[in-house]
Design a protein around this motif. Structure first.
Motif, short mmCIF file in Angstrom:
data_model
loop_
_atom_site.label_atom_id
_atom_site.label_comp_id
_atom_site.label_asym_id
_atom_site.label_seq_id
_atom_site.Cartn_x
_atom_site.Cartn_y
_atom_site.Cartn_z
N GLU A 116 0.85 -1.19 0.00
CA GLU A 116 0.00 0.00 0.00
C GLU A 116 0.88 1.23 0.00
O GLU A 116 1.77 1.37 0.84
CB GLU A 116 -0.91 0.01 1.22
CG GLU A 116 -1.86 1.19 1.21
CD GLU A 116 -2.89 1.10 2.31
OE1 GLU A 116 -3.50 0.03 2.48
OE2 GLU A 116 -3.07 2.09 3.02
N THR B 10 0.76 5.35 0.13
CA THR B 10 -0.05 6.51 0.43
C THR B 10 0.76 7.76 0.13
O THR B 10 1.92 7.86 0.53
CB THR B 10 -0.48 6.52 1.91
OG1 THR B 10 -1.18 5.31 2.19
CG2 THR B 10 -1.36 7.70 2.23
N TYR C 63 0.74 12.20 -0.41
CA TYR C 63 0.11 13.48 -0.12
C TYR C 63 0.62 14.49 -1.14
O TYR C 63 1.81 14.55 -1.41
CB TYR C 63 0.45 13.94 1.30
CG TYR C 63 -0.07 13.00 2.34
CD1 TYR C 63 -1.34 13.15 2.87
CD2 TYR C 63 0.70 11.93 2.78
CE1 TYR C 63 -1.83 12.27 3.83
CE2 TYR C 63 0.23 11.04 3.73
CZ TYR C 63 -1.03 11.22 4.25
OH TYR C 63 -1.50 10.34 5.17
N SER D 156 -1.86 -1.16 -3.95
CA SER D 156 -2.92 -0.22 -3.61
C SER D 156 -2.31 1.17 -3.52
O SER D 156 -1.29 1.36 -2.85
CB SER D 156 -3.54 -0.60 -2.26
OG SER D 156 -4.44 0.38 -1.83
N ASP E 24 -3.18 5.21 -2.68
CA ASP E 24 -4.15 6.12 -2.07
C ASP E 24 -3.50 7.50 -2.00
O ASP E 24 -2.51 7.68 -1.29
CB ASP E 24 -4.49 5.61 -0.67
CG ASP E 24 -5.76 6.20 -0.12
OD1 ASP E 24 -6.39 7.01 -0.82
OD2 ASP E 24 -6.13 5.85 1.01
N TYR F 195 -3.83 11.64 -1.29
CA TYR F 195 -4.60 12.66 -0.59
C TYR F 195 -4.16 14.05 -1.03
O TYR F 195 -2.97 14.30 -1.18
CB TYR F 195 -4.40 12.55 0.93
CG TYR F 195 -4.95 11.28 1.51
CD1 TYR F 195 -6.27 11.22 1.91
CD2 TYR F 195 -4.14 10.16 1.66
CE1 TYR F 195 -6.78 10.04 2.45
CE2 TYR F 195 -4.64 8.99 2.20
CZ TYR F 195 -5.96 8.94 2.60
OH TYR F 195 -6.47 7.80 3.12
#
Length: 55
Positions: free
Chosen positions: A12, A14, A16, A42, A44, A46
């Protein structure tokens, strides 16, 4: 026996960002290696300025 034969494995990522329109690239070599090991990916992302975007 590889762990991916017995367990569901994934990576995963992530991220920003301060921009809405920004791209991130994953090389075909990396994707092939993940596929060969039966590892899913995955992603993700933001937006750090989400409150300002809706004002």
């Amino acid at each position: 026996m590889p762990l991916t034969d017995k367990y569901e494995t994934y990576i995963e990522v992530t991220g920003y960002t301060n921009m809405w329109n920004h791209s991130y690239n994953i090389s075909s070599k990396t994707l092939k290696l993940l596929t060969a090991k039966n590892v899913s990916l995955s992603i993700d992302v933001y937006n750090m300025n989400i409150d300002e975007a809706y004002l």
